[in-house]
Scaffold this active site. Structure first.
Site, short mmCIF file in Angstrom:
data_model
loop_
_atom_site.label_atom_id
_atom_site.label_comp_id
_atom_site.label_asym_id
_atom_site.label_seq_id
_atom_site.Cartn_x
_atom_site.Cartn_y
_atom_site.Cartn_z
N ARG A 172 -1.06 4.03 -10.70
CA ARG A 172 -0.94 2.66 -11.64
C ARG A 172 -2.27 1.73 -11.35
NH1 ARG A 172 2.70 -0.52 -9.20
NH2 ARG A 172 2.05 0.50 -7.17
N ARG A 176 -3.98 -6.43 -16.97
CA ARG A 176 -3.31 -7.50 -17.69
C ARG A 176 -4.27 -8.21 -18.76
NH1 ARG A 176 -2.02 -10.25 -12.15
NH2 ARG A 176 -0.52 -8.74 -11.22
N ARG A 249 -6.60 8.68 7.27
CA ARG A 249 -7.93 7.78 7.27
C ARG A 249 -7.84 6.82 8.21
NH1 ARG A 249 -13.14 8.86 5.70
NH2 ARG A 249 -13.94 7.04 4.54
N ARG A 280 -14.28 -4.40 2.48
CA ARG A 280 -13.91 -5.92 2.21
C ARG A 280 -14.43 -6.79 3.35
NH1 ARG A 280 -7.45 -5.90 1.34
NH2 ARG A 280 -6.99 -4.94 3.35
N GLU A 300 -14.25 -4.91 6.91
CA GLU A 300 -13.26 -3.50 7.32
C GLU A 300 -14.08 -2.48 6.78
OE1 GLU A 300 -9.23 -4.75 5.54
OE2 GLU A 300 -9.44 -2.76 4.96
N TYR A 347 2.52 6.08 3.02
CA TYR A 347 2.18 4.49 3.25
C TYR A 347 3.34 3.86 2.74
CZ TYR A 347 0.29 -0.17 2.18
OH TYR A 347 0.10 -1.34 2.41
N ASP A 349 4.79 -0.38 2.41
CA ASP A 349 4.65 -1.79 2.35
C ASP A 349 5.61 -2.54 3.32
OD1 ASP A 349 2.03 -2.64 1.10
OD2 ASP A 349 3.16 -2.76 -0.71
P1 FAD Z 1 3.79 0.55 12.94
O1 FAD Z 1 3.53 -0.88 12.84
O2 FAD Z 1 2.51 1.53 13.25
O3 FAD Z 1 4.51 0.68 14.38
C1 FAD Z 1 4.69 1.86 15.00
C2 FAD Z 1 4.63 1.55 16.57
O4 FAD Z 1 4.94 2.61 17.29
C3 FAD Z 1 3.30 1.02 17.09
O5 FAD Z 1 3.29 -0.28 17.76
C4 FAD Z 1 2.77 2.15 18.08
O6 FAD Z 1 1.79 1.68 19.25
C5 FAD Z 1 4.22 2.63 18.34
N1 FAD Z 1 4.02 4.08 18.98
C6 FAD Z 1 3.37 5.28 18.38
N2 FAD Z 1 3.86 6.05 19.12
C7 FAD Z 1 4.17 5.78 20.32
C8 FAD Z 1 4.64 6.71 21.41
N3 FAD Z 1 4.28 8.05 21.64
N4 FAD Z 1 5.10 5.89 22.39
C9 FAD Z 1 5.32 4.48 22.37
N5 FAD Z 1 4.95 3.83 21.10
C10 FAD Z 1 4.40 4.57 20.30
N6 FAD Z 1 2.07 -3.91 4.13
C11 FAD Z 1 2.28 -5.23 3.11
O7 FAD Z 1 3.45 -5.34 2.86
N7 FAD Z 1 1.45 -6.04 2.71
C12 FAD Z 1 0.17 -5.71 3.09
O8 FAD Z 1 -0.67 -6.42 2.42
C13 FAD Z 1 -0.25 -4.73 3.88
N8 FAD Z 1 -1.36 -4.62 4.20
C14 FAD Z 1 -1.74 -3.32 4.98
C15 FAD Z 1 -3.15 -3.36 5.39
C16 FAD Z 1 -3.39 -2.08 6.36
C17 FAD Z 1 -4.94 -2.02 6.52
C18 FAD Z 1 -2.38 -1.40 6.65
C19 FAD Z 1 -2.88 -0.26 7.25
C20 FAD Z 1 -1.23 -1.42 6.39
C21 FAD Z 1 -0.81 -2.65 5.50
N9 FAD Z 1 0.50 -2.72 5.25
C22 FAD Z 1 0.84 -3.68 4.36
C23 FAD Z 1 1.38 -1.87 5.63
C24 FAD Z 1 2.36 -2.42 6.89
O9 FAD Z 1 1.27 -2.36 7.80
C25 FAD Z 1 3.43 -1.40 7.30
O10 FAD Z 1 4.33 -1.42 6.38
C26 FAD Z 1 4.03 -1.67 8.71
O11 FAD Z 1 3.16 -2.33 9.45
C27 FAD Z 1 4.55 -0.30 9.22
O12 FAD Z 1 5.45 -0.51 10.43
P2 FAD Z 1 6.07 0.83 11.41
O13 FAD Z 1 6.92 0.14 12.23
O14 FAD Z 1 6.17 1.83 10.26
O15 FAD Z 1 4.59 1.33 11.93
#
Ligand code: FAD
Length: 369
Positions: A172, A176, A249, A280, A300, A347, A349
């Site tokens: 996508r 616009r 990555r 950025r 970044e 990935y 959000d």
């Molecule tokens: P995580 O936040 O990674 O949580 C996983 C947790 O598990 C971590 O704290 C880690 O330490 C813990 N863990 C892993 N392994 C172990 C282990 N063996 N023992 C104990 N603990 C462990 N989303 C949006 O909606 N808008 C945005 O603008 C946006 N921008 C982003 C920008 C970037 C650069 C990135 C990378 C992501 C972005 N996102 C955005 C996406 C968003 O970050 C994720 O949707 C969200 O944080 C995912 O949550 P999670 O719980 O799946 O993973």
């Protein structure tokens, strides 16, 4: 009997929402996280009284009223609208591609002029079945937009030539024909006032949490603590890498405190050119319309990944998807609930992660008990 009903590995959004839902119905949860803080990648910290998104800029957006109300239980959102600009060969362009961009590129004044310009280039350079990202982009937006605003940025981000990247990465590419710089199309958008920690604290209120605690440091002990395990870490690590390592990555963030109240006039400025190593610069105070005397910026840098670095973006090519499928089959046969971006190698959000955690709580936990 076990000490807890649920052991939740990871205090990111997925783990925190799961813990919240379970605690609400009276389940005893223990959340562990290997990091020194809760919240995973949405964690924020203060520098010079400015809220910093430690793991990259996070803008909340959703079309789903239920999810919007859900997060608004815990905090107030401001009215930030994401309108990034990109710097390419010394000139600034608005994103996403819209009438402002077309005016900046070609001086096009009407939608008709812009459409004609793009269509001529699609006819000339597009292909029927794009085999790589370059062909895909040329077929959707033509040569000028691709070469000026997409090619170098994308190659930096992925560390590979556009002709070697799969076409679906840019399935996508919103175009616009209106003067609308709002990056997202969603009904609800904003930044939580003071950052995301309040949401995480609200979700985890009343839940026991142990930080600096890695599940793999004493796996059998943690497994003995609870009836059900929810795992949000890396799925390949959970299964001892028996089918190989999944690739990611990575990103490196460099913060600078600057003695000026306004560095770039916008929260997000992309750097398109291959000659600049970062993709950025984030100026955090603009997420909150901050009036502090100083400013904090974050550059970044995309980086190749090794198991010692943070895993940011899954590499969704055939090789990694094939490996992930094998882990997925093992996950289906186990009693553990796998969720979140690392366990699903996907990935997501934030709004999607919250929806997924609520759904999995109902279907994989409540309905099986
Ligand atoms: P995580 O936040 O990674 O949580 C996983 C947790 O598990 C971590 O704290 C880690 O330490 C813990 N863990 C892993 N392994 C172990 C282990 N063996 N023992 C104990 N603990 C462990 N989303 C949006 O909606 N808008 C945005 O603008 C946006 N921008 C982003 C920008 C970037 C650069 C990135 C990378 C992501 C972005 N996102 C955005 C996406 C968003 O970050 C994720 O949707 C969200 O944080 C995912 O949550 P999670 O719980 O799946 O993973």
């Amino acid at each position: 009997t076990t000490d807890y009903d649920l052991l939740i590995v990871g205090s990111g959004l997925f783990g925190a929402v799961f813990a919240h839902e379970a605690t609400k119905i009276g389940k005893r949860c223990l959340v562990i996280d290997k990091r020194s803080h809760r919240g995973g990648n949405v964690y924020c910290e203060k520098i010079e009284d400015i809220t910093i998104h430690k793991y990259g800029a996070h803008i909340f957006h959703t079309n789903d009223k239920f999810i919007w109300d859900y997060v608004n239980q815990f905090t107030t959102f401001n009215h930030y609208i994401n309108s990034p600009v990109t710097l390419a060969k010394g000139r600034l362009y608005n994103l996403p591609f819209n009438m402002n961009t077309f005016y900046q590129l070609w001086g096009a004044i009407t939608p008709e002029e812009a459409r004609a310009k793009i269509n001529v280039q699609i006819d000339r350079f597009g292909v029927a079945n794009p085999a790589n990202l370059e062909e895909q982009a040329l077929s959707m937006v033509g040569k000028d937009i691709y070469e000026t605003l997409i090619k170098e940025y994308t190659e930096k981000q992925w560390g590979r030539k556009a002709t070697e990247l799969p076409p679906f990465i840019i399935k996508r590419l919103p175009i616009r024909y209106t003067f609308d710089n709002n990056y997202f199309n969603d009904t609800y958008q904003g930044i939580p006032v003071g950052g995301y920690n309040k949401i995480i604290d609200g979700l985890l209120e009343g839940t026991e949490i142990r930080l600096n605690t890695d599940f793999f440091d004493d796996r059998s002990y943690f497994e003995s603590l609870a009836e059900t395990i929810v795992f949000t870490g890396k799925i390949d690590e959970y299964f001892d890498y028996q089918f190989g390592e999944l690739e990611y990555r990575s990103l490196r963030f460099e913060n600078e405190i600057i003695n000026s109240s306004n560095f770039q006039g916008n929260a997000v400025v992309n750097y398109n050119d291959a000659t600049v190593p970062f993709t950025r610069i984030i100026e955090h105070k603009h997420f909150e319309f901050g009036k502090q005397p100083q400013t904090v910026i974050t550059k970044e840098y995309p980086e190749s990944w090794s198991s010692k670095k943070e895993a940011f973006y899954p590499v969704n090519d055939k090789k990694n998807q094939a490996i992930y499928k094998q882990y997925c089959l093992m996950a289906k046969d186990s009693k553990v609930i796998f969720g979140g971006r690392l366990a699903e190698y996907k990935y997501y959000d934030m709004h999607q992660i919250i929806a997924s955690a609520i759904r999995k709580f109902k279907t994989e936990y409540c309905e099986t008990k």
